[in-house]
Design an enzyme around this catalytic site. Structure first.
Site, mmCIF file in Angstrom:
data_model
loop_
_atom_site.group_PDB
_atom_site.id
_atom_site.type_symbol
_atom_site.label_atom_id
_atom_site.label_comp_id
_atom_site.label_asym_id
_atom_site.label_seq_id
_atom_site.Cartn_x
_atom_site.Cartn_y
_atom_site.Cartn_z
ATOM 1 N N ASP A 8 0.794 -1.345 0.072
ATOM 2 C CA ASP A 8 0.267 -0.299 -0.230
ATOM 3 C C ASP A 8 0.607 1.175 0.117
ATOM 4 O OD1 ASP A 8 -0.551 -2.410 0.845
ATOM 5 O OD2 ASP A 8 -2.825 -1.430 2.000
ATOM 6 N N ASN A 40 -4.181 3.356 -0.613
ATOM 7 C CA ASN A 40 -3.833 4.678 -0.016
ATOM 8 C C ASN A 40 -2.660 6.065 0.160
ATOM 9 O OD1 ASN A 40 -4.013 2.637 2.566
ATOM 10 N ND2 ASN A 40 -5.501 3.586 2.237
ATOM 11 N N HIS A 68 -10.907 1.344 0.420
ATOM 12 C CA HIS A 68 -10.985 2.594 -0.326
ATOM 13 C C HIS A 68 -10.532 2.393 -1.032
ATOM 14 C CE1 HIS A 68 -10.311 3.879 4.292
ATOM 15 N NE2 HIS A 68 -9.651 3.241 3.552
ATOM 16 N N HIS A 154 -6.628 -8.689 -0.329
ATOM 17 C CA HIS A 154 -6.613 -6.994 1.206
ATOM 18 C C HIS A 154 -7.767 -7.358 2.343
ATOM 19 C CE1 HIS A 154 -5.785 -2.809 1.180
ATOM 20 N NE2 HIS A 154 -7.381 -2.772 1.345
ATOM 21 N N HIS A 179 -3.448 -4.600 3.699
ATOM 22 C CA HIS A 179 -4.551 -3.505 4.340
ATOM 23 C C HIS A 179 -3.517 -3.117 5.568
ATOM 24 C CE1 HIS A 179 -8.670 -2.355 5.163
ATOM 25 N NE2 HIS A 179 -8.077 -3.349 6.504
ATOM 26 N N HIS A 181 -0.753 -2.781 6.668
ATOM 27 C CA HIS A 181 0.312 -1.686 6.435
ATOM 28 C C HIS A 181 1.717 -1.917 7.686
ATOM 29 C CE1 HIS A 181 -1.946 1.900 4.625
ATOM 30 N NE2 HIS A 181 -2.508 1.350 4.211
#
Length: 270
Positions: A8, A40, A68, A154, A179, A181
């Site tokens: 990400d 992101n 997102h 994810h 997802h 991080h």
């Protein structure tokens, strides 16, 4: 085939790291295909069309999204005209874009990229990821039309990611989680030849709370009260992901290694 998957991308720092480092990596590592999760990339929430162009121009062959996916509203239209962006298969019925695509790599070789959202601990009730990915795997046998198959899971739970890895073993070339991080240290080749990593981590500033400036997340944990919006941390970013080399004949993973470059994590080159 030599494939790089980057976790990400978070905010300006993550975008800058990809723009600075990816062109050199493509050349030095002789990469055939690059996938970058970018959900992101725009202020930590979603991906804008302009930022998508920056990442594609930096050398990404495919950008994936996540829960997102459409936080930046222009992506609702942008994704319809940009086939190099993949959103989750099971995001929502009628969502724009597609959850899997077949791409052409150097030499005419084909790479299938598919993304699916998990269910455990996620804020929204997404459809079953296993039944969502099944028809894709069935219609694209590894080593057939696609010389390499990349499945991105994810989701939050490591157990759900691991289950997807074993579910796809022998049918995908690489299953990689995103997802959280947070990079995991379990890069491996599963028993039937599928490369696997539970979470690729993020391309962002690790002197943070999952890529966000520390002050507001810490305040919320300590006091239980929000005061401001989360903002991406702006220090030097670490490029995080996974490198996999596959056999063009059958799509099996021959080697798989974690990637950590720059920032506060130590590099690991293939």
């Amino acid at each position: 085939m030599r494939i790089l998957f980057l976790g990400d991308v978070v905010g300006r720092a993550g975008r800058a790291a990809v723009q600075e480092l990816l062109p050199r990596l493509r050349e030095d590592w002789r990469l055939d295909f690059v996938v970058v999760n970018s959900e992101n990339a725009s202020n930590g929430m979603g991906l804008s069309g302009n930022h998508a162009k920056l990442l594609l121009d930096a050398g990404a062959d495919c950008l994936t999204l996540g829960d997102h996916a459409f936080d930046q509203k222009d992506m609702l239209q942008f994704i319809e005209n940009e086939p190099r962006i993949v959103r989750p298969i099971n995001f929502a019925k009628g969502a724009p874009g597609r959850g899997h695509r077949l791409y052409t790599a150097p030499g005419g070789r084909k790479v299938l990229v598919a993304q699916v959202l998990g269910q455990v601990f996620m804020k929204r009730p997404f459809d079953d990821p296993f039944s969502a990915i099944e028809p894709i795997l069935k219609s694209h046998p590894r080593g057939g039309q696609a010389q390499a198959i990349i499945v991105e899971m994810h989701c939050e739970a490591t157990s759900e990611k691991m289950a997807m890895g074993h579910y796809c073993d022998g049918r995908a070339s690489l299953v990689v989680g995103t997802h959280t991080h947070i990079p995991t240290a379990d890069a491996q080749i599963l028993s039937r030849g599928t490369g696997y990593l539970t979470d690729a981590g993020m391309c962002g500033d690790y002197d943070s709370v999952i890529g966000m400036d520390k002050q507001e997340p810490m305040r919320r944990f300590i006091t239980g009260m929000p005061k401001a919006r989360f903002t991406p941390a702006s220090g030097e970013a670490t490029l995080s992901g996974v490198f996999v080399e596959t056999d063009d004949r059958d799509g099996q993973a021959k080697s798989v290694r974690m990637v950590r470059i720059g920032g506060c994590l130590q590099p690991a080159a293939p």
